[in-house]
Design an enzyme around this catalytic site. Structure first.
Site, PDB file in Angstrom:
ATOM      1  N   GLY A  19      -8.988  11.306 -24.184  1.00  0.00           N
ATOM      2  CA  GLY A  19      -8.563  10.087 -24.073  1.00  0.00           C
ATOM      3  C   GLY A  19      -7.319   9.891 -24.789  1.00  0.00           C
ATOM      4  O   GLY A  19      -7.175   8.849 -25.995  1.00  0.00           O
ATOM      5  N   ALA A  20      -6.309  11.190 -25.088  1.00  0.00           N
ATOM      6  CA  ALA A  20      -5.478  11.057 -25.960  1.00  0.00           C
ATOM      7  C   ALA A  20      -4.251   9.971 -26.088  1.00  0.00           C
ATOM      8  O   ALA A  20      -3.968   9.639 -27.042  1.00  0.00           O
ATOM      9  CB  ALA A  20      -4.848  12.556 -26.186  1.00  0.00           C
TER      10      ALA A  20
ATOM     11  N   GLN B 121      -6.100   4.025 -27.442  1.00  0.00           N
ATOM     12  CA  GLN B 121      -6.073   2.846 -27.883  1.00  0.00           C
ATOM     13  C   GLN B 121      -6.633   4.024 -29.562  1.00  0.00           C
ATOM     14  O   GLN B 121      -5.690   4.792 -30.677  1.00  0.00           O
ATOM     15  CB  GLN B 121      -7.426   2.281 -28.492  1.00  0.00           C
ATOM     16  CG  GLN B 121      -6.977   0.879 -27.663  1.00  0.00           C
ATOM     17  CD  GLN B 121      -7.793  -0.311 -28.632  1.00  0.00           C
ATOM     18  OE1 GLN B 121      -7.028  -0.855 -30.182  1.00  0.00           O
ATOM     19  NE2 GLN B 121      -8.932  -0.403 -28.623  1.00  0.00           N
ATOM     20  N   ILE B 122      -7.891   5.282 -29.841  1.00  0.00           N
ATOM     21  CA  ILE B 122      -7.960   5.769 -30.866  1.00  0.00           C
ATOM     22  C   ILE B 122      -6.674   6.385 -31.023  1.00  0.00           C
ATOM     23  O   ILE B 122      -6.774   7.031 -32.057  1.00  0.00           O
ATOM     24  CB  ILE B 122      -9.384   6.275 -30.695  1.00  0.00           C
ATOM     25  CG1 ILE B 122     -10.378   5.061 -31.311  1.00  0.00           C
ATOM     26  CG2 ILE B 122      -9.911   7.145 -32.018  1.00  0.00           C
ATOM     27  CD1 ILE B 122     -11.245   5.141 -30.259  1.00  0.00           C
TER      28      ILE B 122
ATOM     29  N   GLY C 102     -16.242   8.858 -28.266  1.00  0.00           N
ATOM     30  CA  GLY C 102     -16.969   8.307 -26.733  1.00  0.00           C
ATOM     31  C   GLY C 102     -18.119   7.543 -26.632  1.00  0.00           C
ATOM     32  O   GLY C 102     -18.827   7.997 -26.847  1.00  0.00           O
TER      33      GLY C 102
ATOM     34  N   ASP D   2     -19.422   3.081 -38.818  1.00  0.00           N
ATOM     35  CA  ASP D   2     -20.743   2.560 -39.349  1.00  0.00           C
ATOM     36  C   ASP D   2     -21.301   2.713 -40.980  1.00  0.00           C
ATOM     37  O   ASP D   2     -20.876   1.856 -41.521  1.00  0.00           O
ATOM     38  CB  ASP D   2     -21.783   2.928 -38.294  1.00  0.00           C
ATOM     39  CG  ASP D   2     -21.540   3.061 -37.163  1.00  0.00           C
ATOM     40  OD1 ASP D   2     -21.713   1.959 -36.146  1.00  0.00           O
ATOM     41  OD2 ASP D   2     -22.056   4.053 -36.527  1.00  0.00           O
TER      42      ASP D   2
ATOM     43  N   HIS E 268     -25.170   5.268 -32.662  1.00  0.00           N
ATOM     44  CA  HIS E 268     -24.340   3.781 -32.357  1.00  0.00           C
ATOM     45  C   HIS E 268     -24.617   2.805 -31.827  1.00  0.00           C
ATOM     46  O   HIS E 268     -23.978   3.251 -30.578  1.00  0.00           O
ATOM     47  CB  HIS E 268     -23.378   5.425 -32.584  1.00  0.00           C
ATOM     48  CG  HIS E 268     -22.072   4.488 -32.101  1.00  0.00           C
ATOM     49  ND1 HIS E 268     -21.478   3.008 -33.729  1.00  0.00           N
ATOM     50  CD2 HIS E 268     -21.133   4.017 -31.227  1.00  0.00           C
ATOM     51  CE1 HIS E 268     -20.302   3.399 -33.296  1.00  0.00           C
ATOM     52  NE2 HIS E 268     -20.025   2.873 -32.149  1.00  0.00           N
TER      53      HIS E 268
HETATM   54  P1  NAX Z   1      -9.295   3.378 -24.794  1.00  0.00           P
HETATM   55  O1  NAX Z   1      -9.312   2.871 -23.574  1.00  0.00           O
HETATM   56  O2  NAX Z   1      -7.806   3.263 -25.387  1.00  0.00           O
HETATM   57  O3  NAX Z   1      -8.428   4.859 -24.383  1.00  0.00           O
HETATM   58  C1  NAX Z   1     -10.099   5.813 -24.099  1.00  0.00           C
HETATM   59  C2  NAX Z   1      -9.046   6.772 -23.266  1.00  0.00           C
HETATM   60  O4  NAX Z   1      -9.558   7.607 -22.600  1.00  0.00           O
HETATM   61  C3  NAX Z   1      -7.844   6.373 -21.608  1.00  0.00           C
HETATM   62  O5  NAX Z   1      -6.838   6.412 -21.693  1.00  0.00           O
HETATM   63  C4  NAX Z   1      -8.307   6.686 -20.423  1.00  0.00           C
HETATM   64  O6  NAX Z   1      -7.591   7.334 -19.698  1.00  0.00           O
HETATM   65  C5  NAX Z   1      -9.191   8.994 -20.948  1.00  0.00           C
HETATM   66  N1  NAX Z   1      -9.829   9.145 -20.557  1.00  0.00           N
HETATM   67  C6  NAX Z   1     -10.934   8.449 -19.927  1.00  0.00           C
HETATM   68  N2  NAX Z   1     -11.969   9.391 -19.031  1.00  0.00           N
HETATM   69  C7  NAX Z   1     -11.178  10.683 -19.518  1.00  0.00           C
HETATM   70  C8  NAX Z   1     -11.495  11.748 -19.055  1.00  0.00           C
HETATM   71  N3  NAX Z   1     -12.712  12.044 -17.934  1.00  0.00           N
HETATM   72  N4  NAX Z   1     -10.871  12.787 -20.157  1.00  0.00           N
HETATM   73  C9  NAX Z   1      -9.451  12.079 -20.806  1.00  0.00           C
HETATM   74  N5  NAX Z   1      -9.833  11.030 -20.857  1.00  0.00           N
HETATM   75  C10 NAX Z   1     -10.485  10.840 -20.460  1.00  0.00           C
HETATM   76  O7  NAX Z   1     -10.329   3.497 -25.951  1.00  0.00           O
HETATM   77  P2  NAX Z   1     -10.438   3.384 -26.962  1.00  0.00           P
HETATM   78  O8  NAX Z   1      -9.810   2.413 -27.433  1.00  0.00           O
HETATM   79  O9  NAX Z   1      -9.013   4.686 -27.404  1.00  0.00           O
HETATM   80  O10 NAX Z   1     -11.823   4.020 -27.062  1.00  0.00           O
HETATM   81  C11 NAX Z   1     -12.327   5.602 -26.804  1.00  0.00           C
HETATM   82  C12 NAX Z   1     -13.642   5.491 -26.878  1.00  0.00           C
HETATM   83  O11 NAX Z   1     -14.512   5.544 -28.522  1.00  0.00           O
HETATM   84  C13 NAX Z   1     -14.479   4.251 -25.901  1.00  0.00           C
HETATM   85  O12 NAX Z   1     -15.677   4.376 -25.583  1.00  0.00           O
HETATM   86  C14 NAX Z   1     -14.680   3.275 -27.670  1.00  0.00           C
HETATM   87  O13 NAX Z   1     -16.103   2.593 -26.770  1.00  0.00           O
HETATM   88  C15 NAX Z   1     -15.591   4.387 -28.345  1.00  0.00           C
HETATM   89  N6  NAX Z   1     -15.626   3.873 -29.498  1.00  0.00           N
HETATM   90  C16 NAX Z   1     -16.975   4.724 -31.156  1.00  0.00           C
HETATM   91  C17 NAX Z   1     -16.784   4.452 -32.066  1.00  0.00           C
HETATM   92  C18 NAX Z   1     -17.898   4.724 -32.651  1.00  0.00           C
HETATM   93  O14 NAX Z   1     -18.036   4.595 -33.865  1.00  0.00           O
HETATM   94  N7  NAX Z   1     -18.322   6.041 -32.060  1.00  0.00           N
HETATM   95  C19 NAX Z   1     -15.907   3.084 -32.129  1.00  0.00           C
HETATM   96  C20 NAX Z   1     -14.346   2.974 -31.993  1.00  0.00           C
HETATM   97  C21 NAX Z   1     -14.585   2.949 -30.297  1.00  0.00           C
HETATM   98  O15 NAX Z   1     -15.250   1.321 -29.823  1.00  0.00           O
END
Ligand code: NAX
Length: 328
Positions: A11-12, A15-16, A130, A159, A187
């Protein structure tokens, strides 16, 4: 000079990722003396955007960044990796049922678990950020039979940090005074941040707060619902703080935790504290020489017991759902 540590991020282009990659590359993960090779996985339509991010990484000329490879094939990107941060996941979109969400993520984390199993380095450490993070980690772990189960963790460090920050504000003390914070469970909104085992300047946090109504009806929901509050304020979900927590979890797992303190890590349960074995649940953990241990012997009062049980019950439901879908 030492060989680069190969660090995968999925997911590089998200946003994260945009916060995470630059900090890893600048040495925030393993320090200024350890060269890093980044392995960046994305889905095909996001590769062009990812190329732009790599251009910016190049433009930083980080001394610790020894190389970057990108791709959409996990068996290539994960080849020989020592650390994998699984950030990319399928978000819930309008009209999606829980089963649809678990299936969509199941497809991602079964494939990535299998690829890690086949090509990662023997010492690989895997952290799932994720969502749903604990259950995605369980799916990846279950699809990687040759990797020791304890190498699969999920992120609850954000958290944990949120809980420290809220408590520091309440008691008007610096965050450095707060030790032994624990997040238990999933989480999710059922997570339990525990002030009964937490210490502030060596004293019990719960006793210093001395306000059970605040603890139960303000502190716990504020920590558990902080993600939603960030979305309401910022218009998008937490990214820089999630990247920071992802780095801190991995850094501490590799380099160790300080004496007299612990961190929260979601790890496969060994049955400690009555958490059913095999569920990936958050515990207080210490780390030494790259190996973590769940802190033993903490007191769990009736209030804590009920909160932990409720969050663990939710994890067991998620486990049953992905079992039903044939993902584990
Ligand atoms: P984004 O939607 O900005 O980025 C996710 C990226 O993952 C996208 O660029 C997408 O193309 C890519 N992706 C999707 N499927 C993929 C695959 N099969 N292989 C490789 N890349 C893939 O999300 P972002 O804000 O960066 O958040 C990423 C994840 O972190 C989300 O699931 C979010 O819910 C989770 N979070 C987890 C947190 C935690 O504390 N555990 C907190 C922050 C965040 O909410």
């Amino acid at each position: 000079s030492n060989a680069p540590v190969k660090v995968a991020v999925t997911g590089a282009a998200g946003q994260i990722g945009y916060s995470l990659l630059f900090r890893i590359a600048s040495g925030a993960l393993l320090g200024p003396d350890t060269p890093i090779e980044l392995r960046l996985l994305e889905i095909t339509p996001a590769l062009k955007a990812l190329e732009g991010v790599v251009m910016e990484l190049d433009d930083c000329a980080f001394p610790t960044l020894a190389g970057v490879q990108i791709g959409d094939d996990p068996t290539k990107v994960f080849d020989g990796v020592n650390m994998a941060m699984l950030v990319g996941a399928r978000p819930r979109t309008a009209g999606m049922e829980r089963g649809d969400l678990l299936s969509a993520n199941g497809a991602i984390f079964t494939a990535q678990g299998k690829a890690l199993n086949d090509v990662a380095a023997d010492d690989v450490k895997i952290l799932v950020t994720g969502n749903p993070a604990n259950t995605n980690a369980l799916i990846a772990m279950s699809n990687a039979p040759d990797i020791p189960a304890e190498r699969f963790n999920a992120l609850t460090r954000l958290d944990h940090n949120r809980a420290i920050s809220q408590l520091a504000a309440k008691l008007n003390v610096p965050v450095t005074e707060i030790k032994k914070m624990t997040i238990w469970g999933n989480h999710s909104a059922t997570q339990y941040p525990d002030l009964f085992n937490c210490e502030v300047g060596g004293k019990s946090a719960a006793e210093l707060v001395d306000d059970h109504n605040w603890l139960e009806n303000d502190f716990i929901p504020t920590v558990a619902k902080r993600g939603a509050a960030i979305i309401a304020a910022r218009g998008s979900s937490s990214a820089a703080s999630a990247a920071n927590a992802t780095i801190e979890h991995m850094r501490d797992w590799a380099l160790g935790t300080p004496d007299g303190d612990w961190v929260s890590m979601a790890v496969p349960s060994d049955g400690s504290y009555g958490v059913q074995e095999g569920l990936i649940s958050s515990f207080p953990c210490t780390v030494k020489d790259g190996k973590y241990e769940i802190v033993q012997g903490l007191e769990v009062n009736d209030f804590s017991r009920a909160k932990i049980d409720a969050s663990v019950a939710e994890l067991a439901e998620e486990q049953a759902a992905v079992k039903e879908l044939g993902l584990i």
